[in-house]
Design a protein around this motif. Sequence first.
Motif, mmCIF file in Angstrom:
data_model
loop_
_atom_site.group_PDB
_atom_site.id
_atom_site.type_symbol
_atom_site.label_atom_id
_atom_site.label_comp_id
_atom_site.label_asym_id
_atom_site.label_seq_id
_atom_site.Cartn_x
_atom_site.Cartn_y
_atom_site.Cartn_z
ATOM 1 N N TRP A 587 28.885 23.166 29.176
ATOM 2 C CA TRP A 587 29.294 23.831 30.046
ATOM 3 C C TRP A 587 29.131 25.534 29.972
ATOM 4 C CZ3 TRP A 587 32.103 22.638 34.516
ATOM 5 C CH2 TRP A 587 32.560 21.399 34.512
ATOM 6 N N ASN A 588 28.322 26.056 30.910
ATOM 7 C CA ASN A 588 28.295 27.392 31.034
ATOM 8 C C ASN A 588 29.333 28.138 31.951
ATOM 9 O OD1 ASN A 588 25.588 28.456 29.903
ATOM 10 N ND2 ASN A 588 24.973 26.383 31.357
ATOM 11 N N VAL A 589 30.099 28.808 31.268
ATOM 12 C CA VAL A 589 31.515 29.475 31.823
ATOM 13 C C VAL A 589 31.359 30.911 31.827
ATOM 14 C CG1 VAL A 589 33.910 29.560 31.769
ATOM 15 C CG2 VAL A 589 32.709 27.474 30.984
ATOM 16 N N GLY A 590 31.892 31.489 32.837
ATOM 17 C CA GLY A 590 31.873 32.913 33.286
ATOM 18 C C GLY A 590 33.200 33.502 33.874
ATOM 19 N N LEU A 591 33.909 34.227 32.969
ATOM 20 C CA LEU A 591 35.080 34.545 33.368
ATOM 21 C C LEU A 591 35.494 36.149 33.689
ATOM 22 C CD1 LEU A 591 38.202 34.104 34.168
ATOM 23 C CD2 LEU A 591 38.686 33.999 31.806
ATOM 24 N N VAL A 633 44.972 42.736 40.211
ATOM 25 C CA VAL A 633 44.011 42.344 39.389
ATOM 26 C C VAL A 633 43.320 41.139 40.253
ATOM 27 C CG1 VAL A 633 43.967 40.724 37.557
ATOM 28 C CG2 VAL A 633 45.813 42.301 37.480
ATOM 29 N N ASN A 634 41.889 41.328 39.975
ATOM 30 C CA ASN A 634 40.987 40.275 40.468
ATOM 31 C C ASN A 634 40.394 39.320 39.530
ATOM 32 O OD1 ASN A 634 40.579 41.426 43.122
ATOM 33 N ND2 ASN A 634 39.553 43.267 42.342
ATOM 34 N N LEU A 635 40.513 38.235 39.645
ATOM 35 C CA LEU A 635 39.842 37.164 38.590
ATOM 36 C C LEU A 635 38.760 36.403 39.363
ATOM 37 C CD1 LEU A 635 43.241 35.405 37.651
ATOM 38 C CD2 LEU A 635 42.227 37.192 36.561
ATOM 39 N N GLU A 636 37.622 36.241 38.409
ATOM 40 C CA GLU A 636 36.601 35.328 39.065
ATOM 41 C C GLU A 636 36.186 34.216 38.065
ATOM 42 O OE1 GLU A 636 32.216 35.947 41.238
ATOM 43 O OE2 GLU A 636 33.010 37.451 39.873
ATOM 44 N N LEU A 637 35.916 33.142 38.364
ATOM 45 C CA LEU A 637 35.472 32.167 37.442
ATOM 46 C C LEU A 637 34.229 31.113 37.775
ATOM 47 C CD1 LEU A 637 35.950 30.160 35.031
ATOM 48 C CD2 LEU A 637 37.259 28.538 36.716
ATOM 49 N N THR A 638 33.176 31.416 36.943
ATOM 50 C CA THR A 638 32.102 30.483 37.305
ATOM 51 C C THR A 638 31.559 29.522 36.207
ATOM 52 O OG1 THR A 638 30.878 32.826 38.366
ATOM 53 C CG2 THR A 638 29.394 30.816 37.952
ATOM 54 N N ALA A 639 31.576 28.450 36.651
ATOM 55 C CA ALA A 639 31.276 27.226 35.585
ATOM 56 C C ALA A 639 30.320 26.337 36.256
ATOM 57 C CB ALA A 639 32.533 26.607 35.370
#
Length: 800
Positions: A587-591, A633-639
């Motif tokens: 898994w490549n994960v960006g948070l 608050v802004n949240l961004e998830l990339t997976a």
Amino acid sequence: MKYRITKALLLLSLFIVSGLVMAQTPPPEPMCSIQGVITSEGNPLPFATITINNTTLGAASDIQGEFGFGYIPEGEFIVKAQAMGYKPSEQLVTFKNGVVSNIDFELETDVLGLEQVVVTADRNEKKRKDASTIVNTLTPKLLENTQAISIAEGLNYVPGLRLENNCQNCGFTQVRMNGLDGAHSQVLINNRAVFSNLAGVYGLELIPSSMIERIEVVRGGGSALYGSNAVAGTINLITKDPMSNSYDLTTQYNSVGLGGDGQAQGDYSVNMNTTIVSDDKRTGLALYGFYRDKDPYDANDDGFSEIAQIENLTMGARLYHRIDYRNKVTLDFMRINEERRGGNMFDSPHHEADISEAVDHKITTVAATYERFIGTGSMWSVYGSTQNVDRASYYGAEQSLQDYGQTDGLTYNVGTQFKTDFGKNSLVTGIELVHDDMFDQKLGYPDYSNPLPDGGFEHVPNTTITDQNKNVYGVFAQYDRQIGPVKASLGGRFDRYEITDLDHKEGNNDGNVFSPRVNLLWDVMPALQWRVSYSQGYRAPQVFDEDLHIETSGSRKVVYANDPNLKQETSHSYMTSFDFNHRFGVWNVGLLVEGFYTNLDDAFSKSPEFDEETGITTYVRSNTEDGAVVKGVNLELTATPNEKIYLRAGYTTQSSEYGEAVELGESDFLRTPNDYGFFSLDYNPTSKLTLIASGTYTGKMKIAYYGSELLPGETPIVIGDEDPGVIRTTPTFFDLGLKAEYDLKIGGLPIKAFAGVKNIFNSYQDDFDSGIDRDPAYVYGPTNPRTIYAGLKLSNVFGH
């Protein structure tokens, strides 16, 4: 107006010619060349770009991944290969006269987009991970996956951004950023603030997705680099640069409102673009076009539309020519013709309808840029752009003849910029002038209530509503310094704005504004970055885009005006973020976690004042003594576990509040939910089939209602001269869409067939006001009901 256009074009030409005259003596004719192959995981990589640093030279790989070009000078240069979704690769190459250098590149995938080059952070190209501010990028792929016909629709898929419809009649939309309305965001085209206040009324909905290479979004104050209105942030539209011979044609049909209370209506569109590059790679041309024919949709079957009728035809081009390896000229042209109308009786003239809100836009944009590379790390550019808007309008009800209007606007932006890199330092500086002319009038009409003795009727002449011009003279600079794992950025802009009210004179205003910003980027560890920033922005006291929109019904007409004592609004924006990107097994994960706090001094607010004689409600823009605060608050998830599955999601929680009561006794920003978000999931079960799920979530929000259909227990709020109305809280919405794409070949032509549904559960407003006396501003939630669509795409790009 013709004189103004000529003056703008002459000024633009002067800047370009001065750039060519001032350019240094060209170097000797270069005689070297390069060729090679670009691959990824051993497979050819088509349409990747190859450039030589500090020169104008470049090309793109073909279907087999091969590339080649000449006119390269002797010497040592860095050659770079890059492609969307891949990490750039660089090689140091020594070119020799008469020798063809054979260089191959193997690119690694960049599934999280960290290596992507962006320009909006500080008006200078750099990798996203090296930018001191967070830059979100919308690619054509995401716009295609979410089936965004216009650019505005795709912006729902950026953290902190939300598209909303503000009018039941004409479909006036705006994009809110970090809780602030559309007027707080600066829209750029190729880094230039040429998007005029007049064009901004329907703005981003007019621009087709086919012309865009990518959209860059920077949240937080950007006035230090981009001037007035960049308070909430900037939206930068980067158009396609022709680097290879390609074509793309998409046609689709939408059935809007299928299965809802109203009768489903059609929405047909065609998108096309093609790029052509000369054999010597020195000249390239990109052409794009867009056509849309959308029928009006009546959601509650009362005979009046909730979604406007639209017909749009857009054509444009981008041309570049490399004069030599140091000098390049780029020309852009765009023409938008759009007619939209809401209300009823669409086959009748506007003044015969019970309600008609209609606008006919003719927008022409022309831009030119000259670029000169200097030394080993510097570039000087001179640029100019102009936009002319010709808008005929009608905002009227009950067969009124007095509500035809004509608005003309001219905006131009000219300037020069110098950027240089030296060691661990970089500097960007420049000067520019932004001019905006606006002339708005109500057209004359025969007054049949006043007959003349000879049998005719009195004629009411044209009435000037606004005759304003604005000049902003700006000087800006930003300095970056790398100190170990920390990068510090210090920038500022000084603006002198002059607003002249040519008709009434009481609207004259001027001021001097200094907008600083400070950014820090700390690479805490390879997988974690921390950013913190402070920036200041402003909005000048002028006539804004929304002022030119008039809400109309049989019982209520709403116009907008500025308080004579209106002062500039100043913002103080504080932001901090943690950007974490790591590989866990497959898994490549960006948070991304981003906090924002914006304090608005002398915040603009609008309060309705009702005139019993005319029956017109005027929203007067004034300054609130106690300002306003927006925070959240802004949240961004990339997976992604592999090349077959890609997930992207975002969520925002926030609050927006004035320091005092504004409309109907409310201090909260109306039309602003405390939470909202999105997701997009791609799944490729085979090399030819793609399945896509996407959706947006909209939380509860407060909204004003001024109609007569009160709910049980509701009592109108009456405050002074304000219209009596009530405050309602809307329900939550979840707009889910599904799409399937399949690649095939018919007669050797590569074709992509696609079909899908938007808003499957029809999560859509169900209490629209009805009839001729409705409140047209009482509209909220997703902009479209359930929509079924299907189409075909013909291209030589996809599948590679």
